[in-house]
Design a protein around this motif. Structure first.
Motif, PDB file in Angstrom:
ATOM      1  N   LYS A  65       0.818  -1.211   0.000  1.00 19.18           N
ATOM      2  CA  LYS A  65       0.000   0.000   0.000  1.00 19.18           C
ATOM      3  C   LYS A  65       0.854   1.265   0.000  1.00 19.18           C
ATOM      4  N   LEU A  66       2.183   1.112   0.047  1.00 18.14           N
ATOM      5  CA  LEU A  66       3.078   2.263   0.082  1.00 18.14           C
ATOM      6  C   LEU A  66       3.693   2.467  -1.302  1.00 18.14           C
ATOM      7  N   PRO A  67       4.117   3.678  -1.615  1.00 14.02           N
ATOM      8  CA  PRO A  67       4.662   3.956  -2.950  1.00 14.02           C
ATOM      9  C   PRO A  67       6.119   3.503  -3.122  1.00 14.02           C
ATOM     10  N   TYR A  68       6.603   2.615  -2.276  1.00 15.69           N
ATOM     11  CA  TYR A  68       7.950   2.059  -2.389  1.00 15.69           C
ATOM     12  C   TYR A  68       7.920   0.643  -1.836  1.00 15.69           C
ATOM     13  N   ARG A  69       8.899  -0.151  -2.206  1.00 13.43           N
ATOM     14  CA  ARG A  69       8.974  -1.520  -1.712  1.00 13.43           C
ATOM     15  C   ARG A  69       9.508  -1.525  -0.288  1.00 13.43           C
ATOM     16  N   GLY A  70       9.098  -2.527   0.478  1.00  8.98           N
ATOM     17  CA  GLY A  70       9.578  -2.602   1.845  1.00  8.98           C
ATOM     18  C   GLY A  70       9.133  -3.874   2.526  1.00  8.98           C
ATOM     19  N   ALA A  71       9.534  -4.024   3.781  1.00  3.88           N
ATOM     20  CA  ALA A  71       9.156  -5.176   4.594  1.00  3.88           C
ATOM     21  C   ALA A  71       9.246  -4.785   6.058  1.00  3.88           C
ATOM     22  N   TRP A  72       8.399  -5.423   6.872  1.00  6.36           N
ATOM     23  CA  TRP A  72       8.386  -5.212   8.313  1.00  6.36           C
ATOM     24  C   TRP A  72       8.957  -6.457   8.969  1.00  6.36           C
ATOM     25  N   LEU A  73       9.949  -6.284   9.827  1.00 11.36           N
ATOM     26  CA  LEU A  73      10.604  -7.409  10.492  1.00 11.36           C
ATOM     27  C   LEU A  73      10.401  -7.315  11.994  1.00 11.36           C
ATOM     28  N   TRP A  74      10.043  -8.449  12.599  1.00 14.66           N
ATOM     29  CA  TRP A  74       9.862  -8.475  14.047  1.00 14.66           C
ATOM     30  C   TRP A  74      11.190  -8.369  14.781  1.00 14.66           C
ATOM     31  N   VAL A  75      11.225  -7.500  15.788  1.00 17.14           N
ATOM     32  CA  VAL A  75      12.342  -7.410  16.734  1.00 17.14           C
ATOM     33  C   VAL A  75      11.689  -7.461  18.105  1.00 17.14           C
ATOM     34  N   GLY A  76      11.555  -8.666  18.649  1.00 18.05           N
ATOM     35  CA  GLY A  76      10.778  -8.817  19.873  1.00 18.05           C
ATOM     36  C   GLY A  76       9.336  -8.457  19.571  1.00 18.05           C
ATOM     37  N   SER A  77       8.754  -7.544  20.336  1.00 17.75           N
ATOM     38  CA  SER A  77       7.375  -7.114  20.077  1.00 17.75           C
ATOM     39  C   SER A  77       7.335  -5.832  19.244  1.00 17.75           C
ATOM     40  N   GLU A  78       8.499  -5.302  18.861  1.00 16.29           N
ATOM     41  CA  GLU A  78       8.575  -4.125  18.010  1.00 16.29           C
ATOM     42  C   GLU A  78       9.076  -4.549  16.625  1.00 16.29           C
ATOM     43  N   MET A  79       9.309  -3.576  15.751  1.00 16.24           N
ATOM     44  CA  MET A  79       9.674  -3.921  14.373  1.00 16.24           C
ATOM     45  C   MET A  79      10.726  -2.995  13.788  1.00 16.24           C
ATOM     46  N   ILE A  80      11.358  -3.501  12.719  1.00 17.00           N
ATOM     47  CA  ILE A  80      12.172  -2.698  11.814  1.00 17.00           C
ATOM     48  C   ILE A  80      11.397  -2.631  10.508  1.00 17.00           C
ATOM     49  N   HIS A  81      11.253  -1.436   9.967  1.00 19.05           N
ATOM     50  CA  HIS A  81      10.598  -1.259   8.673  1.00 19.05           C
ATOM     51  C   HIS A  81      11.691  -0.978   7.644  1.00 19.05           C
ATOM     52  N   LEU A  82      11.980  -1.974   6.804  1.00 18.18           N
ATOM     53  CA  LEU A  82      12.923  -1.775   5.710  1.00 18.18           C
ATOM     54  C   LEU A  82      12.203  -1.061   4.580  1.00 18.18           C
ATOM     55  N   MET A  83      12.809   0.011   4.074  1.00 17.20           N
ATOM     56  CA  MET A  83      12.198   0.797   3.009  1.00 17.20           C
ATOM     57  C   MET A  83      13.197   0.943   1.868  1.00 17.20           C
ATOM     58  N   GLU A  84      12.812   0.460   0.691  1.00 16.63           N
ATOM     59  CA  GLU A  84      13.690   0.550  -0.473  1.00 16.63           C
ATOM     60  C   GLU A  84      13.568   1.952  -1.066  1.00 16.63           C
ATOM     61  N   LEU A  85      14.444   2.816  -0.603  1.00 21.59           N
ATOM     62  CA  LEU A  85      14.473   4.221  -1.012  1.00 21.59           C
ATOM     63  C   LEU A  85      15.934   4.661  -1.090  1.00 21.59           C
ATOM     64  N   PRO A  86      16.222   5.718  -1.832  1.00 17.83           N
ATOM     65  CA  PRO A  86      17.604   6.197  -1.875  1.00 17.83           C
ATOM     66  C   PRO A  86      18.082   6.602  -0.486  1.00 17.83           C
ATOM     67  N   ASN A  87      19.258   6.153  -0.129  1.00 24.86           N
ATOM     68  CA  ASN A  87      19.818   6.461   1.184  1.00 24.86           C
ATOM     69  C   ASN A  87      20.626   7.754   1.090  1.00 24.86           C
ATOM     70  N   PRO A  88      20.263   8.778   1.864  1.00 26.31           N
ATOM     71  CA  PRO A  88      21.002  10.043   1.791  1.00 26.31           C
ATOM     72  C   PRO A  88      22.376   9.960   2.452  1.00 26.31           C
TER      73      PRO A  88
END
Length: 199
Positions: free
Chosen positions: A112-135
């Motif tokens: 549903k987002l205008p870029y590719r990505g994935a949500w990864l579990w870190v315990g009960s929280e998450m990391i959201h990987l976002m395929e975007l240019p890294n500044p």
């Protein structure tokens, strides 16, 4: 034989109550009497908790963990997720899943987002990987991730993760303070800290 002690007279109360590094004035002390017993020639005093009201003058530099200014309390609960930019999602997923062992949260939206990505579990929280240019540049970053922007993940065993990094040939540095923590970078040079905690 029982002996009566007046708690404030046997505990250096100023020392116990003023655990922050600024001048404080103690008010509203509620003296109580506590029973002590004598066993085998030794006096045994039960553990004491004394509540006091501390009046602080000046800036507060030693707040209790998790404390919130009541005026600005809007209901902070915890950290929900951290967003990490990546150039190539598959390459990052290989690192985060196959090296770090994190699992994807399939319930989170990724289409549903205008870029590719994935949500990864870190315990009960998450990391959201976002395929975007890294500044941030890939080169010229501090060799030790603790001197750069970084995400810190609490783990149970730093030595086990160190062995995983060694086997995979992933460079890392250990905490400069000597505490059990290890730092590395993902394929996009995003710094990650893994600090060992007691659970």
């Amino acid at each position: 034989m029982a002996i009566l002690f007046n708690a404030p007279s046997i505990i250096p109360l100023q020392q116990k109550a003023n655990h922050v590094n600024f001048p404080a004035r103690i008010t509203n002390i509620q003296p109580k009497f506590y029973h002590a017993s004598v066993r085998n020639g030794r006096t045994h005093v039960p553990s004491l908790t004394v509540k006091v009201q501390v009046v602080v003058e000046g800036d507060v530099v030693g707040k209790e963990p998790g404390s919130v200014n009541e005026e600005n309390d809007y209901g902070v609960v915890n950290l929900h997720h951290v967003g990490i930019l990546c150039e190539n999602l598959e390459r990052s997923l290989d690192f985060y899943q196959n090296i770090l062992g994190l699992e994807i949260n399939e319930a989170r939206p990724h289409d549903k987002l205008p870029y590719r990505g994935a949500w990864l579990w870190v315990g009960s929280e998450m990391i959201h990987l976002m395929e975007l240019p890294n500044p941030d540049p890939l080169t010229g970053r501090p060799p030790h991730g603790g001197r750069d922007r970084h995400t810190c993940i609490a783990i149970r065993d730093v030595s086990k993760l160190k062995a995983i990094f060694d086997k995979a040939g992933i460079p890392y540095t250990l905490s400069r303070s000597g505490r059990p923590a290890i730092f590395t970078r993902d394929p996009d040079a995003n710094a990650l800290e893994f600090t060992q905690v007691d659970v």
